[in-house]
Motif scaffolding. Structure first.
Motif, PDB file in Angstrom:
ATOM      1  N   GLU A  54      -6.666   7.408   7.896  1.00 47.47           N
ATOM      2  CA  GLU A  54      -7.512   6.240   7.617  1.00 47.47           C
ATOM      3  C   GLU A  54      -7.445   5.153   8.673  1.00 47.47           C
ATOM      4  OE1 GLU A  54      -7.160   5.042   3.346  1.00 47.47           O
ATOM      5  OE2 GLU A  54      -5.621   6.605   3.301  1.00 47.47           O
ATOM      6  N   GLY A  55      -6.511   5.289   9.620  1.00 49.81           N
ATOM      7  CA  GLY A  55      -6.360   4.258  10.634  1.00 49.81           C
ATOM      8  C   GLY A  55      -5.644   3.045  10.074  1.00 49.81           C
ATOM      9  N   PRO A  56      -5.449   2.010  10.905  1.00 49.72           N
ATOM     10  CA  PRO A  56      -4.748   0.802  10.436  1.00 49.72           C
ATOM     11  C   PRO A  56      -5.391   0.155   9.208  1.00 49.72           C
ATOM     12  CG  PRO A  56      -4.973   0.784  12.827  1.00 49.72           C
ATOM     13  CD  PRO A  56      -5.791   1.944  12.330  1.00 49.72           C
ATOM     14  N   ARG A  57      -6.714   0.316   9.081  1.00 51.60           N
ATOM     15  CA  ARG A  57      -7.393  -0.273   7.919  1.00 51.60           C
ATOM     16  C   ARG A  57      -6.887   0.306   6.609  1.00 51.60           C
ATOM     17  NH1 ARG A  57     -13.784  -0.261   8.531  1.00 51.60           N
ATOM     18  NH2 ARG A  57     -13.521  -1.215   6.478  1.00 51.60           N
ATOM     19  N   GLY A  58      -6.381   1.549   6.669  1.00 51.53           N
ATOM     20  CA  GLY A  58      -5.872   2.182   5.463  1.00 51.53           C
ATOM     21  C   GLY A  58      -4.689   1.446   4.867  1.00 51.53           C
ATOM     22  N   LEU A  59      -3.904   0.773   5.716  1.00 48.62           N
ATOM     23  CA  LEU A  59      -2.750   0.024   5.231  1.00 48.62           C
ATOM     24  C   LEU A  59      -3.166  -1.254   4.502  1.00 48.62           C
ATOM     25  CD1 LEU A  59      -0.349   0.404   8.294  1.00 48.62           C
ATOM     26  CD2 LEU A  59      -0.190   1.578   6.092  1.00 48.62           C
ATOM     27  N   TYR A  60      -4.399  -1.690   4.739  1.00 53.52           N
ATOM     28  CA  TYR A  60      -4.893  -2.901   4.088  1.00 53.52           C
ATOM     29  C   TYR A  60      -5.925  -2.586   3.008  1.00 53.52           C
ATOM     30  CZ  TYR A  60      -2.423  -5.912   7.330  1.00 53.52           C
ATOM     31  OH  TYR A  60      -1.424  -6.566   8.027  1.00 53.52           O
ATOM     32  N   LYS A  61      -5.978  -1.307   2.606  1.00 49.72           N
ATOM     33  CA  LYS A  61      -6.917  -0.913   1.561  1.00 49.72           C
ATOM     34  C   LYS A  61      -6.542  -1.609   0.256  1.00 49.72           C
ATOM     35  CE  LYS A  61      -8.742   3.114   1.611  1.00 49.72           C
ATOM     36  NZ  LYS A  61      -8.951   4.582   1.606  1.00 49.72           N
ATOM     37  N   GLY A  62      -7.550  -2.081  -0.455  1.00 50.09           N
ATOM     38  CA  GLY A  62      -7.301  -2.752  -1.715  1.00 50.09           C
ATOM     39  C   GLY A  62      -6.955  -4.216  -1.571  1.00 50.09           C
ATOM     40  N   MET A  63      -6.983  -4.745  -0.338  1.00 50.85           N
ATOM     41  CA  MET A  63      -6.615  -6.144  -0.160  1.00 50.85           C
ATOM     42  C   MET A  63      -7.705  -7.087  -0.621  1.00 50.85           C
ATOM     43  SD  MET A  63      -4.878  -8.062   3.139  1.00 50.85           S
ATOM     44  CE  MET A  63      -6.351  -8.658   3.953  1.00 50.85           C
ATOM     45  N   GLY A  64      -8.928  -6.575  -0.756  1.00 50.43           N
ATOM     46  CA  GLY A  64     -10.024  -7.446  -1.169  1.00 50.43           C
ATOM     47  C   GLY A  64      -9.787  -8.079  -2.522  1.00 50.43           C
ATOM     48  N   ALA A  65      -9.276  -7.286  -3.478  1.00 47.34           N
ATOM     49  CA  ALA A  65      -9.045  -7.812  -4.826  1.00 47.34           C
ATOM     50  C   ALA A  65      -7.986  -8.911  -4.835  1.00 47.34           C
ATOM     51  CB  ALA A  65      -8.659  -6.679  -5.782  1.00 47.34           C
ATOM     52  N   PRO A  66      -6.777  -8.666  -4.290  1.00 43.74           N
ATOM     53  CA  PRO A  66      -5.803  -9.756  -4.292  1.00 43.74           C
ATOM     54  C   PRO A  66      -6.202 -10.913  -3.391  1.00 43.74           C
ATOM     55  CG  PRO A  66      -4.925  -7.836  -3.140  1.00 43.74           C
ATOM     56  CD  PRO A  66      -6.183  -7.401  -3.819  1.00 43.74           C
ATOM     57  N   THR A 126       0.833  -1.209   0.000  1.00 47.18           N
ATOM     58  CA  THR A 126       0.000   0.000   0.000  1.00 47.18           C
ATOM     59  C   THR A 126       0.865   1.255   0.000  1.00 47.18           C
ATOM     60  OG1 THR A 126      -1.833  -1.100   1.139  1.00 47.18           O
ATOM     61  CG2 THR A 126      -1.719   1.308   1.326  1.00 47.18           C
ATOM     62  N   ILE A 127       1.887   1.280   0.851  1.00 52.09           N
ATOM     63  CA  ILE A 127       2.780   2.440   0.914  1.00 52.09           C
ATOM     64  C   ILE A 127       3.555   2.589  -0.390  1.00 52.09           C
ATOM     65  CG2 ILE A 127       4.741   3.475   2.129  1.00 52.09           C
ATOM     66  CD1 ILE A 127       2.025   3.439   3.643  1.00 52.09           C
ATOM     67  N   LYS A 128       3.979   1.487  -0.969  1.00 49.72           N
ATOM     68  CA  LYS A 128       4.698   1.521  -2.251  1.00 49.72           C
ATOM     69  C   LYS A 128       3.850   2.190  -3.324  1.00 49.72           C
ATOM     70  CE  LYS A 128       4.693  -2.251  -4.762  1.00 49.72           C
ATOM     71  NZ  LYS A 128       4.029  -1.922  -6.048  1.00 49.72           N
ATOM     72  N   VAL A 129       2.595   1.792  -3.443  1.00 51.48           N
ATOM     73  CA  VAL A 129       1.722   2.334  -4.489  1.00 51.48           C
ATOM     74  C   VAL A 129       1.424   3.804  -4.223  1.00 51.48           C
ATOM     75  CG1 VAL A 129      -0.564   2.169  -5.557  1.00 51.48           C
ATOM     76  CG2 VAL A 129       0.751   0.095  -5.102  1.00 51.48           C
ATOM     77  N   GLY A 186     -15.907   2.475  -3.837  1.00 53.40           N
ATOM     78  CA  GLY A 186     -16.401   1.884  -2.606  1.00 53.40           C
ATOM     79  C   GLY A 186     -15.747   0.576  -2.245  1.00 53.40           C
ATOM     80  N   GLY A 187     -15.033  -0.032  -3.186  1.00 54.60           N
ATOM     81  CA  GLY A 187     -14.392  -1.317  -2.940  1.00 54.60           C
ATOM     82  C   GLY A 187     -13.982  -1.951  -4.251  1.00 54.60           C
ATOM     83  N   PRO A 188     -13.412  -3.148  -4.203  1.00 56.03           N
ATOM     84  CA  PRO A 188     -12.931  -3.808  -5.424  1.00 56.03           C
ATOM     85  C   PRO A 188     -13.991  -3.975  -6.501  1.00 56.03           C
ATOM     86  CG  PRO A 188     -12.103  -4.937  -3.491  1.00 56.03           C
ATOM     87  CD  PRO A 188     -13.086  -3.928  -2.990  1.00 56.03           C
ATOM     88  N   MET A 189     -15.179  -4.411  -6.114  1.00 58.00           N
ATOM     89  CA  MET A 189     -16.230  -4.632  -7.106  1.00 58.00           C
ATOM     90  C   MET A 189     -16.681  -3.310  -7.720  1.00 58.00           C
ATOM     91  SD  MET A 189     -16.472  -7.801  -7.389  1.00 58.00           S
ATOM     92  CE  MET A 189     -17.887  -7.815  -8.482  1.00 58.00           C
ATOM     93  N   ASP A 190     -16.663  -2.241  -6.932  1.00 63.04           N
ATOM     94  CA  ASP A 190     -17.041  -0.934  -7.447  1.00 63.04           C
ATOM     95  C   ASP A 190     -16.024  -0.454  -8.481  1.00 63.04           C
ATOM     96  OD1 ASP A 190     -18.637   1.434  -7.561  1.00 63.04           O
ATOM     97  OD2 ASP A 190     -17.158   2.457  -6.315  1.00 63.04           O
ATOM     98  N   LYS A 207      -6.485  -3.059  -7.342  1.00 65.54           N
ATOM     99  CA  LYS A 207      -5.749  -2.794  -6.111  1.00 65.54           C
ATOM    100  C   LYS A 207      -5.103  -1.404  -6.142  1.00 65.54           C
ATOM    101  CE  LYS A 207      -1.718  -4.713  -5.739  1.00 65.54           C
ATOM    102  NZ  LYS A 207      -0.827  -3.525  -5.691  1.00 65.54           N
ATOM    103  N   CYS A 208      -4.458  -1.079  -7.251  1.00 66.72           N
ATOM    104  CA  CYS A 208      -3.767   0.210  -7.352  1.00 66.72           C
ATOM    105  C   CYS A 208      -4.749   1.379  -7.315  1.00 66.72           C
ATOM    106  CB  CYS A 208      -2.931   0.263  -8.632  1.00 66.72           C
ATOM    107  SG  CYS A 208      -1.429  -0.734  -8.571  1.00 66.72           S
ATOM    108  N   ARG A 209      -5.910   1.234  -7.950  1.00 67.32           N
ATOM    109  CA  ARG A 209      -6.904   2.309  -7.916  1.00 67.32           C
ATOM    110  C   ARG A 209      -7.343   2.588  -6.471  1.00 67.32           C
ATOM    111  NH1 ARG A 209      -9.684   3.290 -12.935  1.00 67.32           N
ATOM    112  NH2 ARG A 209      -8.064   3.105 -14.544  1.00 67.32           N
ATOM    113  N   LEU A 210      -7.580   1.532  -5.700  1.00 67.30           N
ATOM    114  CA  LEU A 210      -8.022   1.709  -4.323  1.00 67.30           C
ATOM    115  C   LEU A 210      -6.907   2.279  -3.456  1.00 67.30           C
ATOM    116  CD1 LEU A 210     -10.040  -1.589  -3.852  1.00 67.30           C
ATOM    117  CD2 LEU A 210     -10.979   0.722  -3.860  1.00 67.30           C
ATOM    118  N   GLN A 211      -5.690   1.786  -3.652  1.00 64.14           N
ATOM    119  CA  GLN A 211      -4.574   2.244  -2.832  1.00 64.14           C
ATOM    120  C   GLN A 211      -4.184   3.685  -3.145  1.00 64.14           C
ATOM    121  OE1 GLN A 211      -1.860  -0.893  -3.956  1.00 64.14           O
ATOM    122  NE2 GLN A 211      -1.988  -1.853  -1.949  1.00 64.14           N
TER     123      GLN A 211
END
Length: 298
Positions: free
Chosen positions: A60-72, A27-30, A152-156, A129-133
């Motif tokens: 975003e809190g700790p959840r922000g570091l896991y943003k975009g994880m749904g797709a992978p 997430t930080i890389k992207v 709103g999420g990967p499916m969106d 993933k990159c769009r969300l991150q």
């Protein structure tokens, strides 16, 4: 078919281990890769990896570091199943006789073949993933219309891309740099993994290696992947988050030229620190989990 099923199962377990360990670094890389070049006299949104972590946690809190994880996470089973299964089938093709250990050069070939296959699965997954991150890094810059798009999420993400960016073709935006990363990257990774294992084992028979040796070999192999292909990954990321209606880049080579022209060589290594920090533990976990699962399955 028995070996295929075992490779599929072991690859799935390995991929899950890799994702859990490595996603915050990714997430930080992207975020660092995709933040726009600041105007003269202005500072970038993130001054570095640590700054990106602090600002992400604050906003975003700790959840922000896991943003975009749904797709992978949704495709990690398929991705690693394909990677390790194709590699296993390539091993059967290049092996001179049943049960014979493969040379390092043969593992390079097997890794390249696996890279071709996984590119077609990695590209749409990475785009989502990159769009969300990247959307928080792009927000408020006014440099791209995509900054105004909130997913709103990967499916969106997938729905919006399919509806407004050319259908399925939109999901495969960045396929060329994805292949430019996956083919040589996996060739190097599997080749280095085998080379380190044989060095530690003192010969081609690596069946007696312990967990520590597998962790070391997997970590070095993962680092070698990113060290060799990182600029290609930067190009892939900026292509995939580029605005569809008003693109800054006409293609991969154009993105490479413009990044180098505006930011120099340093621009092609944005986010390199988090990528390398991620690669060692994530790939060590992946290879260890794969080897242990494969051994348990017989």
């Amino acid at each position: 078919m028995g070996d295929v099923a075992k490779d599929l199962a072991a690859g799935t377990v390995g991929g899950a281990a890799q994702l859990i360990c490595g996603h915050p670094f990714d997430t930080i890389k992207v975020k660092l890769q995709s933040q726009p070049t600041p105007a003269p006299g202005q500072s970038p949104k993130y001054s570095g990896a640590i700054d990106a972590v602090k600002k992400t946690l604050a906003a975003e809190g700790p959840r922000g570091l896991y943003k975009g994880m749904g797709a992978p996470l949704a495709t990690v089973a398929a991705f690693n199943a394909v990677l390790f299964t194709v590699r296993g089938q390539m091993e059967a093709l290049v092996r001179t006789q049943p049960g014979a250990p493969l040379s390092v050069s043969q593992q390079f070939v097997c890794g390249a073949g696996a890279g071709v296959a996984v590119s077609f699965l990695a590209c749409p997954t990475e785009l989502v993933k990159c769009r969300l991150q990247a959307q928080s890094a792009l927000a408020g810059t006014g440099t791209a219309a995509v900054a105004a798009v909130k997913y709103g999420g990967p499916m969106d993400v997938a729905r919006q891309v399919l509806r407004s960016e050319g259908g399925m073709r939109g999901l495969f935006k960045g396929l060329i740099p994805t292949m430019g990363r996956e083919i040589p990257g996996n060739a190097i990774m599997f080749g280095v993994y085998e080379a380190i294992k044989q060095m530690l084992a003192g010969g081609p028979d690596t069946s007696g290696l312990g967990r520590g040796s597998l962790i070391l070999a997997g970590g070095v192999a993962g680092a070698s992947f990113w060290f060799m292909v990182y600029p290609t990954d930067v190009v892939k990321s900026v292509i995939q988050v580029d605005d569809y209606k008003n693109p800054k880049f006409s293609g991969s080579f154009d993105a490479f030229r413009k990044i180098q022209a505006s930011e120099g060589l340093k621009g092609l290594y944005k986010g390199f620190g988090p990528a390398m920090a991620r690669s060692v533990p994530a790939n060590a976990a992946c290879f260890l989990a794969y080897e242990m699962t494969r051994s348990a399955l017989g």
